[in-house]
Design a protein around this motif. Structure first.
Motif, PDB file in Angstrom:
ATOM      1  N   MET A 170      -1.725   7.624   9.809  1.00 51.28           N
ATOM      2  CA  MET A 170      -1.809   6.465  10.700  1.00 51.28           C
ATOM      3  C   MET A 170      -2.557   5.356   9.947  1.00 51.28           C
ATOM      4  SD  MET A 170      -2.275   8.708  14.217  1.00 51.28           S
ATOM      5  CE  MET A 170      -3.708   7.899  14.788  1.00 51.28           C
ATOM      6  N   SER A 171      -2.966   4.313  10.675  1.00 51.82           N
ATOM      7  CA  SER A 171      -3.537   3.140   9.995  1.00 51.82           C
ATOM      8  C   SER A 171      -4.611   3.482   8.965  1.00 51.82           C
ATOM      9  CB  SER A 171      -4.127   2.160  11.012  1.00 51.82           C
ATOM     10  OG  SER A 171      -3.089   1.520  11.708  1.00 51.82           O
ATOM     11  N   HIS A 172      -5.540   4.375   9.332  1.00 52.83           N
ATOM     12  CA  HIS A 172      -6.699   4.538   8.452  1.00 52.83           C
ATOM     13  C   HIS A 172      -6.472   5.560   7.336  1.00 52.83           C
ATOM     14  CE1 HIS A 172      -7.298   7.998  10.995  1.00 52.83           C
ATOM     15  NE2 HIS A 172      -8.286   8.418  10.237  1.00 52.83           N
ATOM     16  N   ASP A 173      -5.379   6.331   7.424  1.00 52.89           N
ATOM     17  CA  ASP A 173      -5.255   7.398   6.419  1.00 52.89           C
ATOM     18  C   ASP A 173      -3.839   7.564   5.849  1.00 52.89           C
ATOM     19  OD1 ASP A 173      -3.996   8.515   8.598  1.00 52.89           O
ATOM     20  OD2 ASP A 173      -5.495  10.076   8.956  1.00 52.89           O
ATOM     21  N   PHE A 174      -2.951   6.579   6.107  1.00 54.37           N
ATOM     22  CA  PHE A 174      -1.561   6.787   5.672  1.00 54.37           C
ATOM     23  C   PHE A 174      -1.398   6.920   4.140  1.00 54.37           C
ATOM     24  CE2 PHE A 174      -1.865   2.170   5.740  1.00 54.37           C
ATOM     25  CZ  PHE A 174      -1.189   1.799   4.584  1.00 54.37           C
ATOM     26  N   PRO A 175      -2.240   6.225   3.314  1.00 51.77           N
ATOM     27  CA  PRO A 175      -2.025   6.424   1.869  1.00 51.77           C
ATOM     28  C   PRO A 175      -2.268   7.879   1.435  1.00 51.77           C
ATOM     29  CG  PRO A 175      -3.335   4.437   2.267  1.00 51.77           C
ATOM     30  CD  PRO A 175      -3.289   5.200   3.567  1.00 51.77           C
ATOM     31  N   ILE A 176      -3.259   8.524   2.058  1.00 55.35           N
ATOM     32  CA  ILE A 176      -3.529   9.925   1.728  1.00 55.35           C
ATOM     33  C   ILE A 176      -2.355  10.799   2.180  1.00 55.35           C
ATOM     34  CG2 ILE A 176      -5.163  11.850   2.033  1.00 55.35           C
ATOM     35  CD1 ILE A 176      -6.602   9.527   0.846  1.00 55.35           C
ATOM     36  N   ILE A 218      -0.919  15.113  14.181  1.00 55.24           N
ATOM     37  CA  ILE A 218      -1.980  14.110  14.348  1.00 55.24           C
ATOM     38  C   ILE A 218      -3.294  14.856  14.111  1.00 55.24           C
ATOM     39  CG2 ILE A 218      -2.976  12.363  15.881  1.00 55.24           C
ATOM     40  CD1 ILE A 218      -0.473  12.759  17.701  1.00 55.24           C
ATOM     41  N   PRO A 219      -3.762  14.901  12.862  1.00 54.93           N
ATOM     42  CA  PRO A 219      -4.988  15.672  12.608  1.00 54.93           C
ATOM     43  C   PRO A 219      -6.190  15.056  13.297  1.00 54.93           C
ATOM     44  CG  PRO A 219      -4.032  14.835  10.544  1.00 54.93           C
ATOM     45  CD  PRO A 219      -3.254  14.239  11.667  1.00 54.93           C
ATOM     46  N   PRO A 220      -7.265  15.832  13.455  1.00 61.01           N
ATOM     47  CA  PRO A 220      -8.479  15.293  14.070  1.00 61.01           C
ATOM     48  C   PRO A 220      -8.929  14.048  13.311  1.00 61.01           C
ATOM     49  CG  PRO A 220      -8.750  17.625  13.519  1.00 61.01           C
ATOM     50  CD  PRO A 220      -7.438  17.193  12.957  1.00 61.01           C
ATOM     51  N   PHE A 221      -9.454  13.072  14.044  1.00 60.59           N
ATOM     52  CA  PHE A 221      -9.923  11.857  13.383  1.00 60.59           C
ATOM     53  C   PHE A 221     -11.118  12.186  12.491  1.00 60.59           C
ATOM     54  CE2 PHE A 221     -12.765   8.257  12.926  1.00 60.59           C
ATOM     55  CZ  PHE A 221     -11.897   7.299  12.427  1.00 60.59           C
ATOM     56  N   THR A 222     -11.080  11.656  11.274  1.00 61.69           N
ATOM     57  CA  THR A 222     -12.238  11.783  10.389  1.00 61.69           C
ATOM     58  C   THR A 222     -12.583  10.374   9.900  1.00 61.69           C
ATOM     59  OG1 THR A 222     -10.765  12.103   8.503  1.00 61.69           O
ATOM     60  CG2 THR A 222     -11.629  14.090   9.522  1.00 61.69           C
ATOM     61  N   PRO A 223     -13.861   9.999   9.931  1.00 60.02           N
ATOM     62  CA  PRO A 223     -14.218   8.648   9.489  1.00 60.02           C
ATOM     63  C   PRO A 223     -13.754   8.382   8.060  1.00 60.02           C
ATOM     64  CG  PRO A 223     -16.115   9.744  10.499  1.00 60.02           C
ATOM     65  CD  PRO A 223     -15.024  10.772  10.381  1.00 60.02           C
ATOM     66  N   LYS A 224     -13.847   9.390   7.215  1.00 62.98           N
ATOM     67  CA  LYS A 224     -13.354   9.204   5.846  1.00 62.98           C
ATOM     68  C   LYS A 224     -11.936   9.744   5.749  1.00 62.98           C
ATOM     69  CE  LYS A 224     -17.130  10.671   3.453  1.00 62.98           C
ATOM     70  NZ  LYS A 224     -17.325  11.859   2.814  1.00 62.98           N
ATOM     71  N   GLN A 261       0.834  -1.215   0.000  1.00 62.04           N
ATOM     72  CA  GLN A 261       0.000   0.000   0.000  1.00 62.04           C
ATOM     73  C   GLN A 261       0.865   1.260   0.000  1.00 62.04           C
ATOM     74  OE1 GLN A 261      -2.343  -1.741   3.386  1.00 62.04           O
ATOM     75  NE2 GLN A 261      -3.912  -0.363   2.576  1.00 62.04           N
ATOM     76  N   ILE A 262       1.992   1.200   0.706  1.00 63.90           N
ATOM     77  CA  ILE A 262       2.908   2.346   0.731  1.00 63.90           C
ATOM     78  C   ILE A 262       3.472   2.576  -0.679  1.00 63.90           C
ATOM     79  CG2 ILE A 262       5.186   3.126   1.569  1.00 63.90           C
ATOM     80  CD1 ILE A 262       4.445   1.806   4.291  1.00 63.90           C
ATOM     81  N   ALA A 263       3.879   1.479  -1.320  1.00 61.54           N
ATOM     82  CA  ALA A 263       4.449   1.596  -2.670  1.00 61.54           C
ATOM     83  C   ALA A 263       3.407   2.142  -3.653  1.00 61.54           C
ATOM     84  CB  ALA A 263       4.954   0.236  -3.135  1.00 61.54           C
ATOM     85  N   GLU A 264       2.172   1.660  -3.493  1.00 58.96           N
ATOM     86  CA  GLU A 264       1.088   2.101  -4.377  1.00 58.96           C
ATOM     87  C   GLU A 264       0.796   3.600  -4.215  1.00 58.96           C
ATOM     88  OE1 GLU A 264      -3.201   0.428  -4.164  1.00 58.96           O
ATOM     89  OE2 GLU A 264      -1.814  -1.290  -4.234  1.00 58.96           O
ATOM     90  N   VAL A 284       5.262   7.418   8.105  1.00 58.03           N
ATOM     91  CA  VAL A 284       3.876   7.099   8.474  1.00 58.03           C
ATOM     92  C   VAL A 284       3.943   6.245   9.743  1.00 58.03           C
ATOM     93  CG1 VAL A 284       2.833   7.342   6.194  1.00 58.03           C
ATOM     94  CG2 VAL A 284       3.841   5.147   6.835  1.00 58.03           C
ATOM     95  N   ARG A 285       3.037   6.523  10.667  1.00 57.14           N
ATOM     96  CA  ARG A 285       3.044   5.841  11.968  1.00 57.14           C
ATOM     97  C   ARG A 285       1.842   4.905  12.025  1.00 57.14           C
ATOM     98  NH1 ARG A 285       2.737  11.333  12.848  1.00 57.14           N
ATOM     99  NH2 ARG A 285       0.674  10.855  13.684  1.00 57.14           N
ATOM    100  N   VAL A 286       2.112   3.625  11.872  1.00 56.75           N
ATOM    101  CA  VAL A 286       1.012   2.673  11.704  1.00 56.75           C
ATOM    102  C   VAL A 286       1.060   1.594  12.784  1.00 56.75           C
ATOM    103  CG1 VAL A 286      -0.016   0.997  10.128  1.00 56.75           C
ATOM    104  CG2 VAL A 286       0.986   3.105   9.212  1.00 56.75           C
ATOM    105  N   GLY A 287      -0.015   1.491  13.550  1.00 54.80           N
ATOM    106  CA  GLY A 287      -0.083   0.476  14.607  1.00 54.80           C
ATOM    107  C   GLY A 287      -1.096  -0.612  14.298  1.00 54.80           C
ATOM    108  N   THR A 288      -2.378  -0.249  14.406  1.00 59.80           N
ATOM    109  CA  THR A 288      -3.464  -1.227  14.278  1.00 59.80           C
ATOM    110  C   THR A 288      -3.402  -2.039  12.984  1.00 59.80           C
ATOM    111  OG1 THR A 288      -4.735   0.453  15.430  1.00 59.80           O
ATOM    112  CG2 THR A 288      -5.950  -1.438  14.640  1.00 59.80           C
ATOM    113  N   ALA A 289      -3.099  -1.407  11.882  1.00 62.82           N
ATOM    114  CA  ALA A 289      -3.104  -2.113  10.598  1.00 62.82           C
ATOM    115  C   ALA A 289      -1.984  -3.155  10.524  1.00 62.82           C
ATOM    116  CB  ALA A 289      -2.971  -1.130   9.435  1.00 62.82           C
ATOM    117  N   LEU A 290      -1.003  -3.030  11.401  1.00 59.01           N
ATOM    118  CA  LEU A 290       0.073  -4.023  11.439  1.00 59.01           C
ATOM    119  C   LEU A 290      -0.186  -5.090  12.506  1.00 59.01           C
ATOM    120  CD1 LEU A 290       2.855  -5.094  10.610  1.00 59.01           C
ATOM    121  CD2 LEU A 290       3.877  -3.439  12.171  1.00 59.01           C
ATOM    122  N   PHE A 291      -0.495  -4.630  13.727  1.00 61.80           N
ATOM    123  CA  PHE A 291      -0.573  -5.544  14.873  1.00 61.80           C
ATOM    124  C   PHE A 291      -1.993  -5.976  15.216  1.00 61.80           C
ATOM    125  CE2 PHE A 291       3.391  -3.111  15.859  1.00 61.80           C
ATOM    126  CZ  PHE A 291       4.263  -4.185  15.929  1.00 61.80           C
TER     127      PHE A 291
END
Ligand SMILES: *Cc1c(COP(=O)(O)O)cnc(C)c1O
Length: 239
Positions: A202-208, A163-169, A15-18, A217-224
């Motif tokens: 982070m997990s839900h928005d790192f591609p953006i 760390i921007p405010p969480f947005t569902p999208k 996903q990072i490469a993409e 990119v700081r990714v926790g949940t999507a890895l562990f």
């Protein structure tokens, strides 16, 4: 069966490469920081086995307890709010501090880094949406304090973090990520300093975030997977 950490890691790398390709960037411009807060050492060891070397923790004592149980090849990044009474210990554990959020903290890091003979790499945390619940420099304050920050001789100040405010999208975070990139460009031009690093996503928005210029990119949940509890403690160790 749940996907394994090693499967998650390969999926993340693709996903990072993409995302990098989509933005016309090379994927090696982006460092994945595996956020291992609250995760047991066994999970971290599994990620190390799968080739991950950079891990992010947000509690100094938790990292202090886990580090000796794990490979010394791991490069630890601090990603939380650093209290001034933990700076000395943090400098001994972490190769980079992502969230320097005040001039006072920057000065304390500088002072103790001089004592320890270190030149720590730090990112300045920006509170983009001026949320009272979050740490970080207000963008105007940062500009006003930039000269003082750059005057600190020991700090290798090479970028910004947010760390921007969480947005569902995830797409809704794009303007915030772009704002951090633009702030970086403005500061770099005005103060004539290279600020190459941007820690965002982070997990839900790192591609953006990658499309908008993230270098970490700081990714926790999507890895562990989901974190169980807030922190890992040595007394929870599997025996
Ligand atoms: C926990 C944390 C992350 C990782 O969040 P996930 O949603 O699990 O990917 C990233 N950055 C910081 C500062 C965090 O505290």
């Amino acid at each position: 069966m749940n996907p394994s950490i090693s499967e998650n890691l390969s999926a993340l790398r693709s996903q990072i490469a993409e995302a990098a390709a989509k933005a016309g960037r090379a994927s090696d411009e982006i460092e994945l920081v595996a956020v291992s807060k609250a995760q047991p050492p066994e999970a971290i060891a599994e990620a190390v086995q799968a080739g991950q070397i950079v891990f992010g923790e947000n509690r100094v004592q938790e990292a202090q307890a886990k580090a000796p149980l794990l490979s010394s090849r791991i490069r630890w990044h601090f990603i939380g709010h650093l209290q001034s009474n933990k700076v000395r210990l943090a400098l001994s554990l972490f190769e980079r501090i992502h969230g320097v959020d005040s001039l006072d903290l920057a000065r304390e890091i500088d002072r103790l880094a001089a004592e320890a003979g270190l030149f720590p790499k730090v990112l300045l945390e920006v509170n983009l949406a001026r949320e009272s619940s979050k740490h970080g420099f207000d963008p105007e304050t940062l500009r006003a304090q930039m000269e003082a920050l750059l005057g600190l001789e020991r700090l290798v100040l090479d970028g910004l973090m947010a760390i921007p405010p969480f947005t569902p999208k995830a797409e809704d975070s794009r303007p915030r990520f772009a704002a951090l990139r633009e702030l970086r460009e403005r500061l770099a031009t005005e103060f004539r300093v290279p600020l190459p690093e941007l820690s965002m996503g982070m997990s839900h928005d790192f591609p953006i975030a990658i499309e908008e210029g993230a270098t970490f990119v700081r990714v926790g949940t999507a890895l562990f997977g989901e974190r169980k509890g807030k922190a890992w403690k040595p007394e929870n160790a599997a025996s």
